[in-house]
Design an enzyme around this catalytic site. Sequence first.
Site, mmCIF file in Angstrom:
data_model
loop_
_atom_site.group_PDB
_atom_site.id
_atom_site.type_symbol
_atom_site.label_atom_id
_atom_site.label_comp_id
_atom_site.label_asym_id
_atom_site.label_seq_id
_atom_site.Cartn_x
_atom_site.Cartn_y
_atom_site.Cartn_z
ATOM 1 N N ILE A 27 10.019 -4.568 2.042
ATOM 2 C CA ILE A 27 9.526 -4.113 3.346
ATOM 3 C C ILE A 27 9.186 -5.306 4.229
ATOM 4 O O ILE A 27 9.577 -5.360 5.401
ATOM 5 C CB ILE A 27 8.307 -3.195 3.172
ATOM 6 C CG1 ILE A 27 8.694 -1.934 2.397
ATOM 7 C CG2 ILE A 27 7.721 -2.823 4.530
ATOM 8 C CD1 ILE A 27 7.510 -1.081 1.962
ATOM 9 N N ASP A 69 3.172 -14.797 0.111
ATOM 10 C CA ASP A 69 3.506 -13.993 -1.064
ATOM 11 C C ASP A 69 3.788 -14.970 -2.199
ATOM 12 O O ASP A 69 4.844 -15.615 -2.203
ATOM 13 C CB ASP A 69 4.718 -13.110 -0.801
ATOM 14 C CG ASP A 69 4.980 -12.114 -1.922
ATOM 15 O OD1 ASP A 69 4.660 -12.433 -3.092
ATOM 16 O OD2 ASP A 69 5.514 -11.021 -1.642
ATOM 17 N N THR A 99 0.743 -0.827 7.352
ATOM 18 C CA THR A 99 1.548 0.285 6.825
ATOM 19 C C THR A 99 1.553 0.240 5.301
ATOM 20 O O THR A 99 2.393 0.874 4.665
ATOM 21 C CB THR A 99 2.999 0.203 7.343
ATOM 22 O OG1 THR A 99 3.512 -1.113 7.095
ATOM 23 C CG2 THR A 99 3.062 0.491 8.836
ATOM 24 N N ALA A 100 0.603 -0.500 4.718
ATOM 25 C CA ALA A 100 0.542 -0.655 3.260
ATOM 26 C C ALA A 100 -0.487 0.321 2.686
ATOM 27 O O ALA A 100 -0.193 1.503 2.506
ATOM 28 C CB ALA A 100 0.222 -2.103 2.901
ATOM 29 N N ARG A 101 -1.685 -0.159 2.418
ATOM 30 C CA ARG A 101 -2.738 0.677 1.851
ATOM 31 C C ARG A 101 -4.034 0.493 2.625
ATOM 32 O O ARG A 101 -4.414 -0.619 2.994
ATOM 33 C CB ARG A 101 -2.972 0.319 0.370
ATOM 34 C CG ARG A 101 -1.850 0.771 -0.563
ATOM 35 C CD ARG A 101 -1.803 2.289 -0.671
ATOM 36 N NE ARG A 101 -0.812 2.776 -1.617
ATOM 37 C CZ ARG A 101 0.411 3.155 -1.286
ATOM 38 N NH1 ARG A 101 0.805 3.094 -0.026
ATOM 39 N NH2 ARG A 101 1.244 3.596 -2.210
ATOM 40 N N ASP A 117 -1.377 3.015 9.666
ATOM 41 C CA ASP A 117 -0.694 4.155 9.048
ATOM 42 C C ASP A 117 -1.356 4.558 7.732
ATOM 43 O O ASP A 117 -0.961 5.546 7.125
ATOM 44 C CB ASP A 117 0.784 3.808 8.801
ATOM 45 C CG ASP A 117 1.587 4.985 8.281
ATOM 46 O OD1 ASP A 117 1.533 6.063 8.905
ATOM 47 O OD2 ASP A 117 2.258 4.836 7.240
ATOM 48 N N GLU A 128 -7.965 9.453 2.734
ATOM 49 C CA GLU A 128 -6.940 10.256 3.389
ATOM 50 C C GLU A 128 -6.994 11.698 2.896
ATOM 51 O O GLU A 128 -7.240 11.918 1.713
ATOM 52 C CB GLU A 128 -5.555 9.652 3.117
ATOM 53 C CG GLU A 128 -5.402 8.239 3.681
ATOM 54 C CD GLU A 128 -4.036 7.625 3.402
ATOM 55 O OE1 GLU A 128 -3.230 8.261 2.686
ATOM 56 O OE2 GLU A 128 -3.775 6.515 3.879
ATOM 57 N N HIS A 187 -0.040 8.183 7.548
ATOM 58 C CA HIS A 187 0.598 7.629 6.358
ATOM 59 C C HIS A 187 2.019 8.182 6.193
ATOM 60 O O HIS A 187 2.406 8.671 5.123
ATOM 61 C CB HIS A 187 -0.230 7.904 5.103
ATOM 62 C CG HIS A 187 -0.016 6.868 4.040
ATOM 63 N ND1 HIS A 187 -0.974 6.523 3.114
ATOM 64 C CD2 HIS A 187 1.059 6.082 3.752
ATOM 65 C CE1 HIS A 187 -0.513 5.590 2.305
ATOM 66 N NE2 HIS A 187 0.720 5.303 2.678
ATOM 67 N N GLY A 242 4.750 6.185 7.291
ATOM 68 C CA GLY A 242 5.668 5.073 7.490
ATOM 69 C C GLY A 242 6.918 5.154 6.636
ATOM 70 O O GLY A 242 8.016 4.785 7.073
#
Length: 325
Positions: free
Chosen positions: A154, A173, A229-231, A255, A260, A279, A281
């Site tokens: 991603i 990363d 858009t991850a967690r 997102d 949630e 959420h 995405g």
Amino acid sequence: MNMETILVTGADLAPPALKLLSNFELIFAGKAPTEDDVIALCKRHNPIGVIVRYGKFARAAMEAAPALRVISRHGAGVDVIDLDAARALGIDVRAAVGVNAAAVAEHAAALLLASAKSTVKLDERMREGHWDKSTHKSQELGGKTVGLVGLGAIGRRFARIADAMDMKVIGFDPGARDLPDYVEKVSLGDIWTRSDVISLHCPLTDSNRMMINADVLAKCKRGVMLVNTARGGLVDEDALLDALRSGQVFAAGLDSFAQEPLAADHPFLKEANVVLSPHVGGVSVETYVNLGLTAANNLLSMLATARQQFQSSIPQTKRRTKGSS
């Protein structure tokens, strides 16, 4: 003859996935299954496999299904599955890694553009009868630096989009290798201090929970934009709200959230500089099919392996040869 059961923690699967699993009895948990719902279904149907779409799949659910051998994730993130429990109980787990990369990266870009250009706010203003041509000023992204936390499928896809918009791309990363030449690999500290935009594309772990906190936001450039858009657990939501209200953060496109669905009284809902989505995405017409197929194929592959291992563990009895006594 009774069919083996597969539990799906969702309301549906794409038709091609249903076809692959036609030799099993499929049990669907519904659109928003609670942990108690899932445990009850495991007790009632004792599935041999589970496809996890929505909600968490914890130890109690695994223990409620003695026949359970495999868990297939209908998505890339496995933080919703108790991996320690699965390992201890001898249950194989596999995710659909990379299948939704295009959908999530495009959604991250949409949130970034909406944040920089105030498209949601302008749409609302026009519907209320306003014409803000003489007063509105958007932000250009070309020439700005975007810092990516996570350079998997991603993150790399999003990096291509950002590069095409003439943004400078830096990324963190530790496991990333063979990066394209338009991505500069940097330290996490560099992400905070150098970025005009920060976009999160990493899994949630115990070590990075609330990595976006008050201390980190204070180190960022004033007016930074955040896309997640991850967690949701990656972000300290109270700290982000304070930073938005002070102007330290110009805007956020979110997102995913700590809890949630988002509560009806959550303060994000009243913040003008926050663009929200539920959420979704990784949800697209194409991804829905491809995730279903990958989750089904992963489940079948793991089941075949588990059965082979079971067969090989059975002691082979010596067959009597002709004429033996």
